[in-house]
Motif scaffolding. Sequence first.
Motif, PDB file in Angstrom:
ATOM      1  N   GLU A   1       3.011   9.858   5.678  1.00  0.00           N
ATOM      2  CA  GLU A   1       2.905   8.419   5.445  1.00  0.00           C
ATOM      3  C   GLU A   1       3.959   7.663   6.253  1.00  0.00           C
ATOM      4  O   GLU A   1       3.676   6.619   6.832  1.00  0.00           O
TER       5      GLU A   1
ATOM      6  N   GLN B   1       0.821  -1.214   0.000  1.00  0.00           N
ATOM      7  CA  GLN B   1       0.000   0.000   0.000  1.00  0.00           C
ATOM      8  C   GLN B   1       0.852   1.260   0.000  1.00  0.00           C
ATOM      9  O   GLN B   1       0.352   2.355  -0.210  1.00  0.00           O
ATOM     10  N   SER B   2       2.144   1.119   0.270  1.00  0.00           N
ATOM     11  CA  SER B   2       3.094   2.220   0.176  1.00  0.00           C
ATOM     12  C   SER B   2       4.384   1.643  -0.393  1.00  0.00           C
ATOM     13  O   SER B   2       4.526   0.427  -0.545  1.00  0.00           O
ATOM     14  N   ALA B   3       5.332   2.514  -0.725  1.00  0.00           N
ATOM     15  CA  ALA B   3       6.619   2.037  -1.225  1.00  0.00           C
ATOM     16  C   ALA B   3       7.378   1.340  -0.095  1.00  0.00           C
ATOM     17  O   ALA B   3       7.193   1.654   1.085  1.00  0.00           O
TER      18      ALA B   3
ATOM     19  N   ASP C   1       2.958   7.807   9.787  1.00  0.00           N
ATOM     20  CA  ASP C   1       1.647   7.194   9.974  1.00  0.00           C
ATOM     21  C   ASP C   1       0.704   8.109  10.764  1.00  0.00           C
ATOM     22  O   ASP C   1       0.024   7.687  11.696  1.00  0.00           O
TER      23      ASP C   1
ATOM     24  N   ARG D   1       9.165   4.328   8.068  1.00  0.00           N
ATOM     25  CA  ARG D   1       8.179   4.365   9.151  1.00  0.00           C
ATOM     26  C   ARG D   1       8.651   3.510  10.320  1.00  0.00           C
ATOM     27  O   ARG D   1       8.595   3.934  11.488  1.00  0.00           O
TER      28      ARG D   1
ATOM     29  N   THR E   1       9.191   3.766   2.075  1.00  0.00           N
ATOM     30  CA  THR E   1       8.329   4.451   3.036  1.00  0.00           C
ATOM     31  C   THR E   1       8.056   3.551   4.234  1.00  0.00           C
ATOM     32  O   THR E   1       8.093   3.995   5.389  1.00  0.00           O
ATOM     33  N   TRP E   2       7.798   2.294   3.963  1.00  0.00           N
ATOM     34  CA  TRP E   2       7.558   1.308   5.018  1.00  0.00           C
ATOM     35  C   TRP E   2       8.775   1.187   5.928  1.00  0.00           C
ATOM     36  O   TRP E   2       8.651   1.185   7.159  1.00  0.00           O
TER      37      TRP E   2
ATOM     38  N   GLU F   1       4.394  12.703   2.146  1.00  0.00           N
ATOM     39  CA  GLU F   1       5.190  11.477   2.307  1.00  0.00           C
ATOM     40  C   GLU F   1       5.683  11.340   3.736  1.00  0.00           C
ATOM     41  O   GLU F   1       5.743  10.229   4.275  1.00  0.00           O
TER      42      GLU F   1
ATOM     43  N   TYR G   1      11.645  15.491   2.540  1.00  0.00           N
ATOM     44  CA  TYR G   1      10.436  14.749   2.190  1.00  0.00           C
ATOM     45  C   TYR G   1       9.263  15.715   1.991  1.00  0.00           C
ATOM     46  O   TYR G   1       9.103  16.669   2.763  1.00  0.00           O
TER      47      TYR G   1
END
Length: 225
Positions: free
Chosen positions: A157, A68-70, A160, A77, A73-74, A154, A150
């Motif tokens: 994201e 659901q995200s790159a 979160d 996070r 990005t995961w 983003e 960023y």
Amino acid sequence: MRDGLSDADLLARHVAGDPDAFAEIVRRHRDRLWAVALRTLGDREEAADAVQDALVSAYRAAHTFRGQSAVTTWLHRITVNACLDRARKAASRRTAPLAETERLEQLIEPHESAAAPAERGDLHRELLQALSTLPPDQRAALVLVDMQGYPVAEAAEVLDVPVGTVKSRCARGRARLLPILTHLRPGGRGSPPSDGGRNRTQGASVPPPAGQSDADPVKGGGGRA
């Protein structure tokens, strides 16, 4: 052969049992994860530990990634969450008011201190000291938006949280930094050029510390987590 694969493909291979796929993901992203952790925590050892914790978590939780995200990005996070956890734990056990300053001094390598002009070293210390005064949530938002560049969406994201929360944290962080960094703004000593970036709002943005290299090796190297 793995150089041509996307991050998502590598993660899928890792989940399927490829013993080397995750190591390639680490190789691609560890420098940026290290930069975020270092600037969020202000301490090399803590940053290395946070990145290590994050990579272990990502290694174990790869099967939960749903695309659901790159992947980057995961990973960011997970890394930011690891940093915030460490920052909160450090704040709860901190007893000596000078401990943070002492840790920040570790960011300046001996060879850099000797070779860099005194003014640049002073500016470096001032920026890091100012950033260390922020609550972890505000510091993480400013690191992502003002230091890593960023887009706000983003960064939201990665953290979160809603976009509005990132904007609010950045605004509050800049407001707290403004009195500390006023002399660095246009017209003051060592003032950086004004930034007209799309993510900036009026206030004190935080430039990267002068002369600092964030591409330091993370503990554990490029092997599997």
